[in-house]
Write an enzyme that holds these catalytic residues in place. Sequence first.
Site, PDB file in Angstrom:
ATOM      1  N   PHE A   1       0.853  -1.183   0.000  1.00 46.88           N
ATOM      2  CA  PHE A   1       0.000   0.000   0.000  1.00 46.88           C
ATOM      3  C   PHE A   1       0.893   1.239   0.000  1.00 46.88           C
ATOM      4  O   PHE A   1       1.844   1.322   0.778  1.00 46.88           O
ATOM      5  CB  PHE A   1      -0.876  -0.027   1.255  1.00 46.88           C
ATOM      6  CG  PHE A   1      -1.991   0.971   1.243  1.00 46.88           C
ATOM      7  CD1 PHE A   1      -3.196   0.675   0.631  1.00 46.88           C
ATOM      8  CD2 PHE A   1      -1.834   2.211   1.842  1.00 46.88           C
ATOM      9  CE1 PHE A   1      -4.230   1.599   0.622  1.00 46.88           C
ATOM     10  CE2 PHE A   1      -2.865   3.139   1.831  1.00 46.88           C
ATOM     11  CZ  PHE A   1      -4.065   2.836   1.221  1.00 46.88           C
TER      12      PHE A   1
ATOM     13  N   ASP B   1       2.381  -5.147   8.688  1.00 44.49           N
ATOM     14  CA  ASP B   1       1.181  -4.323   8.624  1.00 44.49           C
ATOM     15  C   ASP B   1      -0.015  -5.275   8.534  1.00 44.49           C
ATOM     16  O   ASP B   1      -0.114  -6.064   7.585  1.00 44.49           O
ATOM     17  CB  ASP B   1       1.234  -3.379   7.413  1.00 44.49           C
ATOM     18  CG  ASP B   1       0.068  -2.403   7.418  1.00 44.49           C
ATOM     19  OD1 ASP B   1      -1.003  -2.738   7.981  1.00 44.49           O
ATOM     20  OD2 ASP B   1       0.217  -1.305   6.852  1.00 44.49           O
TER      21      ASP B   1
ATOM     22  N   TYR C   1     -10.537   0.744  10.994  1.00 42.42           N
ATOM     23  CA  TYR C   1     -11.804   0.986  10.283  1.00 42.42           C
ATOM     24  C   TYR C   1     -12.124  -0.063   9.226  1.00 42.42           C
ATOM     25  O   TYR C   1     -13.122   0.045   8.544  1.00 42.42           O
ATOM     26  CB  TYR C   1     -11.819   2.392   9.663  1.00 42.42           C
ATOM     27  CG  TYR C   1     -10.631   2.755   8.798  1.00 42.42           C
ATOM     28  CD1 TYR C   1     -10.515   2.278   7.501  1.00 42.42           C
ATOM     29  CD2 TYR C   1      -9.625   3.598   9.277  1.00 42.42           C
ATOM     30  CE1 TYR C   1      -9.427   2.616   6.704  1.00 42.42           C
ATOM     31  CE2 TYR C   1      -8.534   3.944   8.500  1.00 42.42           C
ATOM     32  CZ  TYR C   1      -8.444   3.451   7.210  1.00 42.42           C
ATOM     33  OH  TYR C   1      -7.366   3.781   6.432  1.00 42.42           O
ATOM     34  N   LYS C   2     -11.272  -1.092   9.066  1.00 40.88           N
ATOM     35  CA  LYS C   2     -11.550  -2.133   8.080  1.00 40.88           C
ATOM     36  C   LYS C   2     -12.329  -3.259   8.766  1.00 40.88           C
ATOM     37  O   LYS C   2     -13.479  -3.072   9.133  1.00 40.88           O
ATOM     38  CB  LYS C   2     -10.252  -2.594   7.430  1.00 40.88           C
ATOM     39  CG  LYS C   2      -9.652  -1.466   6.549  1.00 40.88           C
ATOM     40  CD  LYS C   2      -8.267  -1.729   6.051  1.00 40.88           C
ATOM     41  CE  LYS C   2      -7.812  -0.545   5.188  1.00 40.88           C
ATOM     42  NZ  LYS C   2      -6.363  -0.487   5.054  1.00 40.88           N
TER      43      LYS C   2
ATOM     44  N   ARG D   1     -12.290  -5.109  -6.606  1.00 41.27           N
ATOM     45  CA  ARG D   1     -11.992  -5.754  -5.334  1.00 41.27           C
ATOM     46  C   ARG D   1     -13.279  -6.042  -4.574  1.00 41.27           C
ATOM     47  O   ARG D   1     -14.158  -5.182  -4.484  1.00 41.27           O
ATOM     48  CB  ARG D   1     -11.085  -4.814  -4.543  1.00 41.27           C
ATOM     49  CG  ARG D   1     -10.358  -5.437  -3.396  1.00 41.27           C
ATOM     50  CD  ARG D   1      -9.318  -4.472  -2.866  1.00 41.27           C
ATOM     51  NE  ARG D   1      -9.921  -3.271  -2.292  1.00 41.27           N
ATOM     52  CZ  ARG D   1      -9.348  -2.553  -1.326  1.00 41.27           C
ATOM     53  NH1 ARG D   1      -8.162  -2.882  -0.855  1.00 41.27           N
ATOM     54  NH2 ARG D   1      -9.937  -1.482  -0.849  1.00 41.27           N
TER      55      ARG D   1
HETATM   56  C1  LIG Z   1      -5.804   0.715   4.773  1.00 41.38           C
HETATM   57  C2  LIG Z   1      -4.326   0.669   4.840  1.00 41.38           C
HETATM   58  C3  LIG Z   1      -3.611   1.732   5.400  1.00 41.38           C
HETATM   59  C4  LIG Z   1      -4.325   2.963   5.866  1.00 41.38           C
HETATM   60  O1  LIG Z   1      -3.490   3.899   6.458  1.00 41.38           O
HETATM   61  P1  LIG Z   1      -4.121   5.195   7.134  1.00 41.38           P
HETATM   62  O2  LIG Z   1      -3.009   5.795   7.856  1.00 41.38           O
HETATM   63  O3  LIG Z   1      -5.274   4.751   7.987  1.00 41.38           O
HETATM   64  O4  LIG Z   1      -4.658   6.052   6.030  1.00 41.38           O
HETATM   65  C5  LIG Z   1      -2.230   1.602   5.490  1.00 41.38           C
HETATM   66  N1  LIG Z   1      -1.607   0.486   5.026  1.00 41.38           N
HETATM   67  C6  LIG Z   1      -2.276  -0.531   4.473  1.00 41.38           C
HETATM   68  C7  LIG Z   1      -1.535  -1.723   3.987  1.00 41.38           C
HETATM   69  C8  LIG Z   1      -3.647  -0.470   4.343  1.00 41.38           C
HETATM   70  O5  LIG Z   1      -4.316  -1.472   3.786  1.00 41.38           O
END
Ligand SMILES: *Cc1c(COP(=O)(O)O)cnc(C)c1O
Length: 421
Positions: A129, A202, A227-228, A380
Site C-alpha cells: 500500500f 502491517d 476501520y476495516k 476488489r
Molecule cells: C488501509 C491501509 C492503510 C491505511 O493507512 P491510514 O493511515 O489509515 O490512512 C495503510 N496500510 C495498508 C496496507 C492499508 O491497507
Amino acid sequence: MSLTAHDCAALDAADPLHATRAQFCLDDAEVYLDGNSLGVLPVATAPRLAEAAQAEWGRGLIRSWNTAGWIDQPQRVGNKIARLVGAAGGTLIAADSTSINLYKVLSAAALAQSTEPGRRVILSERANFPTDLYIAESVARQHGLTLVLLDSETIEAALASHLNANVAIVMLTHVNYRTGRMQDMAAVTRRVQAVGALMVWDLAHSAGAVPVDLTTADADFAVGCGYKYLNGGPGAPAFAWVNPRHAALPQPLSGWMGHAAPFAFDTAYAPAPGIDRYLCGTPSVLALAALECGVDTALSAEAHGGMQAIRAKSLALTSLFMQLMQARCATFDFTCVTPDNPAERGSHVSYTTTLDGYAIMQALIARGVIGDFRAPDILRFGFTPLYTRYIDVWRAVDALAAVMTQHEWREARFQQRAAVT
Ligand SMILES: *Cc1c(COP(=O)(O)O)cnc(C)c1O
C-alpha cells in the site's frame, strides 16, 4: 455444477456465525462487499457515541477523563485488539493512524539497527500500500538507509535473493491490499530474523479477518487498521504492537501522553515503560468509543468459534465467489489475481480487467452490490464473515453477470470519477 441461490440460503441457515450479522446496521436490499475498506456500522455504536457525547462529555465534562475511563481507552481497546492478533496484554495500543504508527515502529526499528552500520537496507514490496512505502521512504532518509522494493509476486522467492547481512528491516503487509495474497507470517519472520533483520508487519487487511499470532510468530513490530475488519468507523484509530524484547526502544513522536508521568508536567521527556510510550498526543475519545464497539463485534465471535470460525467462513465465502465467477462470468474479461490456494488467501478477492473497471464497479454499485476499484485495473470484493452471507455472494455474482451481459457499465454516468474510488 455451481451452487444455486437455494443452496446458498441453506449454507446461511447452517452457518455458525449466522447470528453475528444482527449486530450490524445493514440494508437487506444491498450487498456490501467493502468491509476491507470501511467496515459496517455496528448497532451498538450510535447509542454508545450518544452516551459518550451527552453523558460523558456533556454532563461529566473534564471529570470524565477519570470517571468514564477516557484516559485508559487506548490501553483498554488495545488489549481487546490484542486478543484478535495473538498479542499479550499490555503490548498493543490503540492510537493515531496506521501511517503514523508505522512511522513510530519503523523509526524504533531503524534506531535498534543503528548500532550495526553495515545494515543499510529497508526491504519492502513494490505492491505494498503506497502510504507504507511513503512512510518507509521518510524513515530511510532520516536514518541514512535505503528503501529497496521487491517485485516478485511471491515474496518467498524475492526474499531468497535479497535477504542478507545488509538488511536492517523488512516491512510487509500480511494480506496484500490489491491481490488479497496472504504471507506465511511465521515462516517469513523466521527467515528475516535469521539474517539479523527486524520484521515489521502491517495487519491492515488481517486484523479481525484472518487468524494472526504475533506472539508465536515472534515478530518484532506490527501495526494495523481500526476501520476495516474491526468496524471502528471512518478514520478510526489504528494500533501498534511491539514485541516486549524491544520495549526499551524510544519512538520519535515523544508527545506528553507517552511520557512516564504526563501529569507531572516535567520539562524533560521520559518515556513511559512499555507500550504506553507509543502514545503521542491526547487520545481521540469519541473515535475510540466507536472503535471499541467495532472490536467488540469481532470479539463476540468468540462465543461461536472465534477467529477459527471466522477463517473457515471467510475461506468458504471467497471460494464460493471464485467458483461462481468462474461459472457465470468466465466469458467476460476478468482475471482473478487472488491465490487459489486457501493458505495464501486473505478475506478479499480481486480481478483485473482490460475494460473500464471503474465503470464496471460503478454499474455494480448502482445495482446495490458494493465493492471497490483500485487503480489501475482492479475490481476488489471484500468478505466480512461477521455479516457477509452466502446469499450475498450469489447475488453479487448474479448482478455482475447482468452488468456485463446488458452492457450497463458502458453508460456515460458510470464513467464519472469521484474523488474516492
Ligand atoms: C488501509 C491501509 C492503510 C491505511 O493507512 P491510514 O493511515 O489509515 O490512512 C495503510 N496500510 C495498508 C496496507 C492499508 O491497507
